[in-house]
Design a protein around this motif. Structure first.
Motif, PDB file in Angstrom:
ATOM      1  N   TRP A   8      11.756   2.850  -1.247  1.00  0.00           N
ATOM      2  CA  TRP A   8      10.985   2.848  -2.489  1.00  0.00           C
ATOM      3  C   TRP A   8      11.697   3.641  -3.584  1.00  0.00           C
ATOM      4  CZ3 TRP A   8       8.394   7.101  -4.768  1.00  0.00           C
ATOM      5  CH2 TRP A   8       7.574   6.763  -5.852  1.00  0.00           C
ATOM      6  N   ARG A   9      12.242   4.811  -3.215  1.00  0.00           N
ATOM      7  CA  ARG A   9      12.961   5.636  -4.200  1.00  0.00           C
ATOM      8  C   ARG A   9      14.185   4.904  -4.744  1.00  0.00           C
ATOM      9  NH1 ARG A   9      13.438  10.176  -0.535  1.00  0.00           N
ATOM     10  NH2 ARG A   9      15.643   9.773  -0.791  1.00  0.00           N
ATOM     11  N   GLU A  10      14.866   4.153  -3.855  1.00  0.00           N
ATOM     12  CA  GLU A  10      16.099   3.485  -4.259  1.00  0.00           C
ATOM     13  C   GLU A  10      15.868   2.152  -4.971  1.00  0.00           C
ATOM     14  OE1 GLU A  10      18.243   3.186  -0.607  1.00  0.00           O
ATOM     15  OE2 GLU A  10      18.666   5.349  -0.531  1.00  0.00           O
ATOM     16  N   GLY A  34      12.323   0.742  -5.652  1.00  0.00           N
ATOM     17  CA  GLY A  34      10.976   0.495  -6.140  1.00  0.00           C
ATOM     18  C   GLY A  34      10.164  -0.401  -5.220  1.00  0.00           C
ATOM     19  N   VAL A  35       9.109  -0.967  -5.782  1.00  0.00           N
ATOM     20  CA  VAL A  35       8.182  -1.792  -5.020  1.00  0.00           C
ATOM     21  C   VAL A  35       8.898  -2.986  -4.389  1.00  0.00           C
ATOM     22  CG1 VAL A  35       6.103  -3.219  -5.189  1.00  0.00           C
ATOM     23  CG2 VAL A  35       6.253  -1.094  -6.467  1.00  0.00           C
ATOM     24  N   GLN A  36       9.838  -3.586  -5.101  1.00  0.00           N
ATOM     25  CA  GLN A  36      10.542  -4.769  -4.591  1.00  0.00           C
ATOM     26  C   GLN A  36      11.291  -4.471  -3.297  1.00  0.00           C
ATOM     27  OE1 GLN A  36       8.757  -7.098  -6.257  1.00  0.00           O
ATOM     28  NE2 GLN A  36      10.605  -8.249  -5.807  1.00  0.00           N
ATOM     29  N   ALA A  37      11.773  -3.238  -3.154  1.00  0.00           N
ATOM     30  CA  ALA A  37      12.515  -2.876  -1.941  1.00  0.00           C
ATOM     31  C   ALA A  37      11.614  -2.878  -0.710  1.00  0.00           C
ATOM     32  CB  ALA A  37      13.169  -1.516  -2.115  1.00  0.00           C
ATOM     33  N   LEU A  38      10.302  -2.770  -0.925  1.00  0.00           N
ATOM     34  CA  LEU A  38       9.344  -2.754   0.184  1.00  0.00           C
ATOM     35  C   LEU A  38       8.743  -4.128   0.462  1.00  0.00           C
ATOM     36  CD1 LEU A  38       7.457   0.585  -0.495  1.00  0.00           C
ATOM     37  CD2 LEU A  38       9.285   0.156   1.137  1.00  0.00           C
ATOM     38  N   ALA A  39       9.130  -5.124  -0.307  1.00  0.00           N
ATOM     39  CA  ALA A  39       8.581  -6.465  -0.107  1.00  0.00           C
ATOM     40  C   ALA A  39       9.016  -7.012   1.248  1.00  0.00           C
ATOM     41  CB  ALA A  39       9.060  -7.396  -1.218  1.00  0.00           C
ATOM     42  N   SER A  40       8.145  -7.772   1.855  1.00  0.00           N
ATOM     43  CA  SER A  40       8.429  -8.362   3.165  1.00  0.00           C
ATOM     44  C   SER A  40       9.603  -9.324   3.076  1.00  0.00           C
ATOM     45  CB  SER A  40       7.201  -9.110   3.686  1.00  0.00           C
ATOM     46  OG  SER A  40       7.514  -9.803   4.872  1.00  0.00           O
ATOM     47  N   GLN A  85       0.833  -1.201   0.000  1.00  0.00           N
ATOM     48  CA  GLN A  85       0.000   0.000   0.000  1.00  0.00           C
ATOM     49  C   GLN A  85       0.867   1.249   0.000  1.00  0.00           C
ATOM     50  OE1 GLN A  85      -2.279  -0.782   3.543  1.00  0.00           O
ATOM     51  NE2 GLN A  85      -4.105  -1.209   2.351  1.00  0.00           N
ATOM     52  N   ALA A  86       1.962   1.210   0.738  1.00  0.00           N
ATOM     53  CA  ALA A  86       2.851   2.368   0.795  1.00  0.00           C
ATOM     54  C   ALA A  86       3.396   2.686  -0.595  1.00  0.00           C
ATOM     55  CB  ALA A  86       3.994   2.118   1.773  1.00  0.00           C
ATOM     56  N   ALA A  87       3.813   1.666  -1.330  1.00  0.00           N
ATOM     57  CA  ALA A  87       4.346   1.885  -2.680  1.00  0.00           C
ATOM     58  C   ALA A  87       3.297   2.526  -3.581  1.00  0.00           C
ATOM     59  CB  ALA A  87       4.830   0.570  -3.275  1.00  0.00           C
ATOM     60  N   TYR A  98       9.040   7.614   6.290  1.00  0.00           N
ATOM     61  CA  TYR A  98      10.209   8.186   5.623  1.00  0.00           C
ATOM     62  C   TYR A  98      11.200   7.091   5.222  1.00  0.00           C
ATOM     63  CZ  TYR A  98       9.183  13.134   6.027  1.00  0.00           C
ATOM     64  OH  TYR A  98       8.633  14.384   5.859  1.00  0.00           O
ATOM     65  N   HIS A  99      11.367   6.090   6.074  1.00  0.00           N
ATOM     66  CA  HIS A  99      12.260   4.966   5.743  1.00  0.00           C
ATOM     67  C   HIS A  99      11.738   4.219   4.514  1.00  0.00           C
ATOM     68  CE1 HIS A  99      15.116   1.746   6.322  1.00  0.00           C
ATOM     69  NE2 HIS A  99      14.131   0.877   6.339  1.00  0.00           N
TER      70      HIS A  99
END
Length: 92
Positions: A34-36, A38-44, A2-4, A28-29
């Motif tokens: 996400w900026r660095e 994308g969506v994959q960086a936010l995956a569990s 959801q954040a992405a 912010y983290h």
């Protein structure tokens, strides 16, 4: 994820924190990740913390005890499992 989606919609971290009911620091983290990446960086990455030290059969037994309720284990004043009570149950 959801954040992405919210970041992709140009929402700033304070708005994401408010909508998802998380701390501003977390938002912010996540935004930086996400900026660095994308969506994959936010995956569990799965559960964190130390490895379970119980024997393989103990979690099954513990689940059975928890289903019985606190009264079955001497806690008649209320029907609430607390972390302390579960720790005592595990210790036994």
């Amino acid at each position: 994820m959801q954040a992405a989606e919210l970041f992709e919609q140009k929402n700033r971290p304070p708005e994401v924190a408010r909508r998802l009911r998380v701390s501003l620091k977390s938002a912010y983290h996540w935004h930086q990740l996400w900026r660095e990446g994308g969506v994959q960086a936010l995956a569990s990455r799965g559960p964190s913390g130390s490895r379970c030290r119980l024997s393989p059969r103990c979690p099954e037994k513990l689940a059975g005890y928890l289903k019985q309720g606190p009264a079955a284990h001497g806690r008649v004043e209320d029907q609430v499992w607390t972390a302390s009570r579960v720790a005592t149950l595990i210790g036994r």
